[in-house]
Each structure stands twice: as C-alpha cells, then as structure tokens.
Scaffold this motif. Structure first.
Motif, PDB file in Angstrom:
ATOM      1  N   HIS A  79       0.879  -1.170   0.000  1.00 50.11           N
ATOM      2  CA  HIS A  79       0.000   0.000   0.000  1.00 50.11           C
ATOM      3  C   HIS A  79       0.917   1.221   0.000  1.00 50.11           C
ATOM      4  N   GLU A  80       0.791   2.050  -1.029  1.00 47.41           N
ATOM      5  CA  GLU A  80       1.646   3.228  -1.178  1.00 47.41           C
ATOM      6  C   GLU A  80       0.808   4.474  -1.419  1.00 47.41           C
ATOM      7  N   ILE A  81       1.324   5.577  -0.946  1.00 49.50           N
ATOM      8  CA  ILE A  81       0.840   6.894  -1.328  1.00 49.50           C
ATOM      9  C   ILE A  81       1.947   7.483  -2.198  1.00 49.50           C
ATOM     10  N   ALA A  82       1.635   7.724  -3.475  1.00 48.64           N
ATOM     11  CA  ALA A  82       2.636   8.173  -4.440  1.00 48.64           C
ATOM     12  C   ALA A  82       2.441   9.653  -4.761  1.00 48.64           C
ATOM     13  N   LEU A  83       3.483  10.442  -4.487  1.00 45.73           N
ATOM     14  CA  LEU A  83       3.525  11.853  -4.859  1.00 45.73           C
ATOM     15  C   LEU A  83       4.217  11.911  -6.218  1.00 45.73           C
ATOM     16  N   VAL A  84       3.507  12.380  -7.221  1.00 45.42           N
ATOM     17  CA  VAL A  84       3.996  12.330  -8.599  1.00 45.42           C
ATOM     18  C   VAL A  84       4.406  13.733  -9.047  1.00 45.42           C
ATOM     19  N   PHE A  85       5.658  13.841  -9.546  1.00 51.77           N
ATOM     20  CA  PHE A  85       6.228  15.125  -9.947  1.00 51.77           C
ATOM     21  C   PHE A  85       6.661  15.105 -11.399  1.00 51.77           C
ATOM     22  N   GLU A  86       6.571  16.269 -12.039  1.00 47.47           N
ATOM     23  CA  GLU A  86       7.185  16.464 -13.346  1.00 47.47           C
ATOM     24  C   GLU A  86       8.677  16.708 -13.099  1.00 47.47           C
ATOM     25  N   VAL A  87       9.529  15.989 -13.822  1.00 49.76           N
ATOM     26  CA  VAL A  87      10.978  16.041 -13.597  1.00 49.76           C
ATOM     27  C   VAL A  87      11.684  16.120 -14.947  1.00 49.76           C
ATOM     28  N   THR A  88      12.783  16.867 -14.997  1.00 49.56           N
ATOM     29  CA  THR A  88      13.611  16.912 -16.199  1.00 49.56           C
ATOM     30  C   THR A  88      15.028  16.473 -15.855  1.00 49.56           C
ATOM     31  N   LEU A  89      15.717  15.955 -16.853  1.00 56.25           N
ATOM     32  CA  LEU A  89      17.113  15.569 -16.681  1.00 56.25           C
ATOM     33  C   LEU A  89      17.978  16.819 -16.727  1.00 56.25           C
ATOM     34  N   ALA A  90      18.921  16.928 -15.807  1.00 54.93           N
ATOM     35  CA  ALA A  90      19.812  18.084 -15.765  1.00 54.93           C
ATOM     36  C   ALA A  90      20.823  18.046 -16.905  1.00 54.93           C
ATOM     37  N   ASP A  91      21.147  16.843 -17.384  1.00 55.83           N
ATOM     38  CA  ASP A  91      22.130  16.672 -18.451  1.00 55.83           C
ATOM     39  C   ASP A  91      21.453  15.987 -19.631  1.00 55.83           C
ATOM     40  N   ALA A  92      21.351  16.667 -20.750  1.00 59.83           N
ATOM     41  CA  ALA A  92      20.668  16.125 -21.930  1.00 59.83           C
ATOM     42  C   ALA A  92      21.292  14.815 -22.411  1.00 59.83           C
ATOM     43  N   ALA A  93      22.562  14.592 -22.128  1.00 58.85           N
ATOM     44  CA  ALA A  93      23.219  13.343 -22.551  1.00 58.85           C
ATOM     45  C   ALA A  93      22.626  12.132 -21.845  1.00 58.85           C
ATOM     46  N   ASP A  94      21.964  12.325 -20.715  1.00 56.45           N
ATOM     47  CA  ASP A  94      21.391  11.208 -19.967  1.00 56.45           C
ATOM     48  C   ASP A  94      20.165  10.600 -20.631  1.00 56.45           C
ATOM     49  N   ASP A  95      19.616  11.262 -21.657  1.00 53.45           N
ATOM     50  CA  ASP A  95      18.434  10.701 -22.307  1.00 53.45           C
ATOM     51  C   ASP A  95      18.782   9.689 -23.395  1.00 53.45           C
ATOM     52  N   ALA A  96      20.064   9.421 -23.608  1.00 53.18           N
ATOM     53  CA  ALA A  96      20.486   8.575 -24.720  1.00 53.18           C
ATOM     54  C   ALA A  96      20.275   7.067 -24.530  1.00 53.18           C
TER      55      ALA A  96
END
Length: 143
Positions: A85-102
C-alpha cells in the motif's frame, strides 16, 4: 505489521520522443512484466522532491530538476506475493544533463531486478502503475 509507504515518482519525458522514463520490473512470483515511473521511498524528515533527487542519483546516476507536483495516487498492489500500500507523490521532472536521455536501457544500481527504460507513448502491452498515472500525465505532452 504492514504499513503504508510514501513514495515519490518522477515523470521524466524524453525531449525528442516524448517517451516516459520508467522502471521495468518483473514480479518474481508471477513473472508479470510491468512499468512504474522511477523514484522511491521518502525518508522521515525528507521532502518528496529531495527524495527524487536522491533516488534517481542512487539508482541511475541521474541528476534531475524537480518541477511541479502533478498529483497524488494511492496504490494497492501485490508484489512477490506480498500486499503493498503506497501513497505516491507524482512530480514532473527533467534531466539536468541532456546526454542522460540517450541509453535505451539503464540497469538500476541498487535493484538488480529493475532496469530503467524509455516507454513509448504508444506502449500498451506492458502495464503502467500506479493506476491513475496515465490520467495525470496525459495532458503533459512533450517538453
């Protein structure tokens, strides 16, 4: 005695494809493959946004910027034969380094049964949890 766990989840969109970065996990008892946004438990005294920064660094070596809270979801589930049983706090998040999306697949450092993957916006063969998450992120589009 079972307890309710508070977690923070990151809605991270790939800047080019709009894909969602998720934990890909297989339930060891049922063999069910499922996706859940990356994140983890909020520790006592810790802000949920700070938990996301810590968890994403610990699990994937990702530096992130936490944006607005999108909502709160309550999640009842069974994993590895145990009720949760969880209570999930959901956030919009972006990667600080664009290279991490590869990388398409990124092993989780502290959970060997979890892999970080980019989930296509058209993906529907693999369940996405917690229930109600899709409604929270539907209006976000790609940023």
């Amino acid at each position: 005695m079972p307890s309710i766990r508070v977690i923070a989840l990151a809605v991270i969109r790939h800047p080019d494809t709009g894909a969602l970065f998720v934990d890909e996990t297989v339930d060891p008892l049922t063999g069910l493959l499922f996706h859940r946004p990356a994140g983890g438990g909020v520790e006592f005294g810790e802000r949920a946004a700070d938990a996301l920064v810590r968890e994403l660094d610990e699990e994937y070596g990702l530096a992130v910027v936490v944006g607005q809270r999108l909502g709160v979801l309550e999640n009842h589930f069974t994993f590895a034969g145990r009720a949760g049983h969880e209570i999930a706090l959901v956030f919009e998040v972006t990667l600080a380094d664009a290279a991490d999306d590869a990388p398409d697949r990124r092993p989780c450092r502290d959970q060997p049964h979890v892999t970080g993957v980019w989930r296509s916006s058209s993906e529907d063969a693999v369940p996405l949890y917690p229930e109600g998450l899709s409604r929270l992120v539907d209006g976000l589009g790609t940023h």
